[in-house]
Design a protein around this motif. Structure first.
Motif, short mmCIF file in Angstrom:
data_model
loop_
_atom_site.label_atom_id
_atom_site.label_comp_id
_atom_site.label_asym_id
_atom_site.label_seq_id
_atom_site.Cartn_x
_atom_site.Cartn_y
_atom_site.Cartn_z
N SER A 104 -7.54 0.05 -11.84
CA SER A 104 -6.52 0.32 -10.72
C SER A 104 -6.48 -0.35 -9.18
O SER A 104 -7.28 0.54 -8.82
N PRO A 105 -6.08 -1.17 -9.35
CA PRO A 105 -6.32 -1.76 -7.40
C PRO A 105 -5.35 0.01 -6.83
O PRO A 105 -6.45 0.89 -5.88
N LYS A 106 -4.48 0.92 -7.93
CA LYS A 106 -4.05 2.47 -6.69
C LYS A 106 -5.46 3.09 -6.89
O LYS A 106 -5.79 3.61 -5.92
N LEU A 108 -8.03 2.57 -7.40
CA LEU A 108 -9.30 2.01 -6.38
C LEU A 108 -9.63 2.29 -5.21
O LEU A 108 -10.40 2.70 -5.04
N GLN A 109 -8.26 2.30 -4.21
CA GLN A 109 -8.29 2.91 -3.02
C GLN A 109 -8.45 4.81 -2.90
O GLN A 109 -8.67 5.16 -2.09
N ASN A 110 -7.86 5.24 -3.54
CA ASN A 110 -8.03 6.66 -4.04
C ASN A 110 -8.92 7.05 -4.50
O ASN A 110 -8.73 8.44 -5.06
N THR A 119 -3.82 7.39 -12.23
CA THR A 119 -2.57 6.98 -12.73
C THR A 119 -1.93 7.20 -13.80
O THR A 119 -0.99 6.10 -13.92
N LYS A 146 -18.73 -0.59 -10.36
CA LYS A 146 -18.43 -2.01 -10.80
C LYS A 146 -17.07 -1.18 -11.58
O LYS A 146 -17.30 -0.57 -12.63
N SER A 147 -16.10 -2.35 -11.50
CA SER A 147 -15.19 -2.69 -12.23
C SER A 147 -14.16 -3.58 -12.72
O SER A 147 -13.89 -4.39 -11.69
N SER A 148 -14.23 -3.90 -13.74
CA SER A 148 -12.98 -4.94 -13.97
C SER A 148 -12.74 -4.84 -15.87
O SER A 148 -12.48 -3.69 -16.27
#
Length: 160
Positions: A104-106, A108-110, A119, A146-148
């Motif tokens: 998730s974006p969260k 990825l940030q941390n 998460t 990578k992540s998708s």
């Protein structure tokens, strides 16, 4: 539960002593296959290309790093894991790809921030930060390739 308790013990104790020895890529891949087989969350394991090389690393610390990385994949929802080992131009490395939902974006940030990257309810957020530190203390590293929505791929740079 064994995997989780070793992660929390590491968080309390700090960085361990490194006991490096020569390890072959084949030996490492066999150990990774054993880790997958012993995991509480069952993952279908596929072995990709394996270049032949030898590197200096601590087998116990490498095992703990791969346990954390693979456990995270299973807990995130992956059912398949593909692992390959390559000589690389500067560092030998292992790619670890899964078919989970990606990050998730969260997350990825941390990603490598202790207690902040999870998460998942009940997750500690320590798995990836500890895996990275276990690799860095011996001269390696862990990076997200990578992540998708089709999954994630991490690169484990092995010590040189």
């Amino acid at each position: 539960m064994l995997f989780r308790s070793s992660t929390l013990r590491f968080a309390r104790e700090g960085l361990p002593e490194v006991n490096a020895r020569a390890i072959t890529s084949g030996e490492l891949m066999a150990d990774i296959a054993r880790i997958v087989a012993e995991m509480p969350t069952k993952l279908e394991f596929s072995r990709g290309a394996v270049d032949e090389f030898t590197f200096e690393g601590d087998p116990e610390l490498l095992r703990r790093a791969f346990e954390n990385l693979l456990r995270n994949a299973g807990e995130a929802g992956a059912t398949k894991i593909s692992v390959a080992a390559h000589k690389g131009a500067e560092h030998p490395y292992v790619s670890v790809a899964d078919n989970g939902p990606g990050l998730s974006p969260k997350a990825l940030q941390n990603l490598f921030v202790p207690f902040a990257g999870t998460t998942r309810v009940g997750g500690s957020g320590l798995g990836l930060p500890i895996a990275r530190e276990l690799l860095r203390v011996q001269g390696g590293d862990l990076v997200l390739d990578k992540s998708s929505m089709e999954g994630a791929c991490f690169i484990v740079r092995l010590p040189v």
